[in-house]
Design a protein around this motif. Sequence first.
Motif, PDB file in Angstrom:
ATOM      1  N   GLY A   1       0.809  -1.203   0.000  1.00  0.00           N
ATOM      2  CA  GLY A   1       0.000   0.000   0.000  1.00  0.00           C
ATOM      3  C   GLY A   1       0.842   1.251   0.000  1.00  0.00           C
ATOM      4  O   GLY A   1       2.061   1.218   0.099  1.00  0.00           O
ATOM      5  N   ARG A   2       0.141   2.369  -0.089  1.00  0.00           N
ATOM      6  CA  ARG A   2       0.830   3.657  -0.133  1.00  0.00           C
ATOM      7  C   ARG A   2       0.797   4.370   1.211  1.00  0.00           C
ATOM      8  O   ARG A   2       1.734   5.037   1.587  1.00  0.00           O
ATOM      9  CB  ARG A   2       0.206   4.543  -1.202  1.00  0.00           C
ATOM     10  CG  ARG A   2       0.448   4.013  -2.592  1.00  0.00           C
ATOM     11  CD  ARG A   2      -0.170   4.930  -3.627  1.00  0.00           C
ATOM     12  NE  ARG A   2      -0.082   4.316  -4.936  1.00  0.00           N
ATOM     13  CZ  ARG A   2       0.658   4.791  -5.914  1.00  0.00           C
ATOM     14  NH1 ARG A   2       1.357   5.871  -5.742  1.00  0.00           N
ATOM     15  NH2 ARG A   2       0.691   4.185  -7.074  1.00  0.00           N
ATOM     16  N   SER A   3      -0.298   4.234   1.912  1.00  0.00           N
ATOM     17  CA  SER A   3      -0.415   4.973   3.172  1.00  0.00           C
ATOM     18  C   SER A   3       0.298   4.227   4.297  1.00  0.00           C
ATOM     19  O   SER A   3       0.499   3.016   4.234  1.00  0.00           O
ATOM     20  CB  SER A   3      -1.886   5.178   3.538  1.00  0.00           C
ATOM     21  OG  SER A   3      -2.450   3.958   3.994  1.00  0.00           O
TER      22      SER A   3
ATOM     23  N   ASP B   1      -0.931   3.604   7.180  1.00  0.00           N
ATOM     24  CA  ASP B   1      -1.880   2.658   7.778  1.00  0.00           C
ATOM     25  C   ASP B   1      -1.896   1.343   7.013  1.00  0.00           C
ATOM     26  O   ASP B   1      -1.916   0.266   7.614  1.00  0.00           O
ATOM     27  CB  ASP B   1      -3.292   3.254   7.807  1.00  0.00           C
ATOM     28  CG  ASP B   1      -3.422   4.387   8.820  1.00  0.00           C
ATOM     29  OD1 ASP B   1      -2.564   4.482   9.733  1.00  0.00           O
ATOM     30  OD2 ASP B   1      -4.380   5.176   8.701  1.00  0.00           O
ATOM     31  N   GLU B   2      -1.901   1.413   5.679  1.00  0.00           N
ATOM     32  CA  GLU B   2      -1.891   0.193   4.865  1.00  0.00           C
ATOM     33  C   GLU B   2      -0.607  -0.596   5.091  1.00  0.00           C
ATOM     34  O   GLU B   2      -0.629  -1.824   5.231  1.00  0.00           O
ATOM     35  CB  GLU B   2      -2.029   0.539   3.374  1.00  0.00           C
ATOM     36  CG  GLU B   2      -3.393   1.064   2.987  1.00  0.00           C
ATOM     37  CD  GLU B   2      -3.432   1.578   1.555  1.00  0.00           C
ATOM     38  OE1 GLU B   2      -4.483   1.404   0.926  1.00  0.00           O
ATOM     39  OE2 GLU B   2      -2.431   2.145   1.069  1.00  0.00           O
ATOM     40  N   LYS B   3       0.511   0.103   5.128  1.00  0.00           N
ATOM     41  CA  LYS B   3       1.796  -0.561   5.355  1.00  0.00           C
ATOM     42  C   LYS B   3       1.835  -1.201   6.735  1.00  0.00           C
ATOM     43  O   LYS B   3       2.274  -2.348   6.890  1.00  0.00           O
ATOM     44  CB  LYS B   3       2.950   0.428   5.192  1.00  0.00           C
ATOM     45  CG  LYS B   3       3.158   0.848   3.757  1.00  0.00           C
ATOM     46  CD  LYS B   3       4.215   1.916   3.637  1.00  0.00           C
ATOM     47  CE  LYS B   3       4.282   2.407   2.192  1.00  0.00           C
ATOM     48  NZ  LYS B   3       5.083   3.578   2.033  1.00  0.00           N
TER      49      LYS B   3
ATOM     50  N   GLU C   1      -0.668  -2.233   8.532  1.00  0.00           N
ATOM     51  CA  GLU C   1      -1.567  -3.388   8.564  1.00  0.00           C
ATOM     52  C   GLU C   1      -0.881  -4.617   7.950  1.00  0.00           C
ATOM     53  O   GLU C   1      -0.960  -5.721   8.496  1.00  0.00           O
ATOM     54  CB  GLU C   1      -2.856  -3.062   7.807  1.00  0.00           C
ATOM     55  CG  GLU C   1      -3.907  -4.144   7.914  1.00  0.00           C
ATOM     56  CD  GLU C   1      -5.196  -3.790   7.181  1.00  0.00           C
ATOM     57  OE1 GLU C   1      -6.052  -4.687   7.082  1.00  0.00           O
ATOM     58  OE2 GLU C   1      -5.350  -2.643   6.708  1.00  0.00           O
ATOM     59  N   ALA C   2      -0.198  -4.417   6.833  1.00  0.00           N
ATOM     60  CA  ALA C   2       0.499  -5.529   6.181  1.00  0.00           C
ATOM     61  C   ALA C   2       1.661  -6.031   7.051  1.00  0.00           C
ATOM     62  O   ALA C   2       1.850  -7.246   7.218  1.00  0.00           O
ATOM     63  CB  ALA C   2       1.012  -5.101   4.809  1.00  0.00           C
TER      64      ALA C   2
ATOM     65  N   ASP D   1      -5.304  -9.105  -1.049  1.00  0.00           N
ATOM     66  CA  ASP D   1      -5.647  -7.688  -1.176  1.00  0.00           C
ATOM     67  C   ASP D   1      -4.788  -6.819  -0.267  1.00  0.00           C
ATOM     68  O   ASP D   1      -4.449  -5.696  -0.622  1.00  0.00           O
ATOM     69  CB  ASP D   1      -7.134  -7.459  -0.891  1.00  0.00           C
ATOM     70  CG  ASP D   1      -7.552  -7.957   0.492  1.00  0.00           C
ATOM     71  OD1 ASP D   1      -6.966  -8.950   0.969  1.00  0.00           O
ATOM     72  OD2 ASP D   1      -8.475  -7.362   1.077  1.00  0.00           O
ATOM     73  N   LEU D   2      -4.405  -7.349   0.880  1.00  0.00           N
ATOM     74  CA  LEU D   2      -3.568  -6.599   1.819  1.00  0.00           C
ATOM     75  C   LEU D   2      -2.197  -6.314   1.207  1.00  0.00           C
ATOM     76  O   LEU D   2      -1.616  -5.250   1.424  1.00  0.00           O
ATOM     77  CB  LEU D   2      -3.409  -7.385   3.128  1.00  0.00           C
ATOM     78  CG  LEU D   2      -2.676  -6.702   4.268  1.00  0.00           C
ATOM     79  CD1 LEU D   2      -3.406  -5.442   4.709  1.00  0.00           C
ATOM     80  CD2 LEU D   2      -2.535  -7.661   5.441  1.00  0.00           C
TER      81      LEU D   2
ATOM     82  N   ARG E   1      -1.687  -6.383  -2.110  1.00  0.00           N
ATOM     83  CA  ARG E   1      -1.913  -5.912  -3.481  1.00  0.00           C
ATOM     84  C   ARG E   1      -1.197  -6.805  -4.500  1.00  0.00           C
ATOM     85  O   ARG E   1      -0.444  -6.330  -5.342  1.00  0.00           O
ATOM     86  CB  ARG E   1      -1.480  -4.476  -3.627  1.00  0.00           C
ATOM     87  CG  ARG E   1      -2.280  -3.552  -2.739  1.00  0.00           C
ATOM     88  CD  ARG E   1      -1.849  -2.133  -2.875  1.00  0.00           C
ATOM     89  NE  ARG E   1      -2.644  -1.310  -1.991  1.00  0.00           N
ATOM     90  CZ  ARG E   1      -2.981  -0.066  -2.261  1.00  0.00           C
ATOM     91  NH1 ARG E   1      -2.592   0.497  -3.358  1.00  0.00           N
ATOM     92  NH2 ARG E   1      -3.708   0.615  -1.412  1.00  0.00           N
TER      93      ARG E   1
END
Length: 182
Positions: A88-90, A92-94, A96-97, A168-169, A171
């Motif tokens: 992810g880019r944000s 928060d996404e990073k 979470e992964a 999806d997490l 990508r």
Amino acid sequence: MSYDYGADAQEQTGDNAMAELRHLALQQKEAEAEVARLEEALVVAKESLRYISEVRLPELMDELGIPTFSTADGLKITIKETLRASMGRSDDEKDEALDWLEKNGHGALIKRTVEVPFPRGGDEEAIALREQLKQSGKRAVFARRVESATLRAFLKECLESGVDIPLDLFRVVRDRRAKVDI
């Protein structure tokens, strides 16, 4: 009142030079048009190649249930699969992964660093901390990340061995292409 420089130039250089100038300008316009035509043809040809190599050949090979094929005239067709992934880019996404990796026993993939920001004018404090860390054999920067090649290798291994991972997490994009060799 404006001066016509073209008339003066024609008198000085003669009709032959002016004709050559006009001829070269026309040649340039024709060359520009040819380049534009060829660029458009290249776009069309690349799209055709992409469709055959990424869609038609892999689909047909899947339908036939064969991973490779050799034709009578010596062409060898194989399907190569590569993975693309990101966390992810944000932030928060990073996070979470990265948290998923740690919670599922894959924390060793994560590189950790510490970074200490200082306000403007905090040079003395920053230098002092750097020296303290240096004396203890460490550099200061903290962040968590997984190298892209490491992530791809990990995800490929998981997919091949049937491990359930949140695609999806991460990508995940599976890129399948036919390769044709002689």
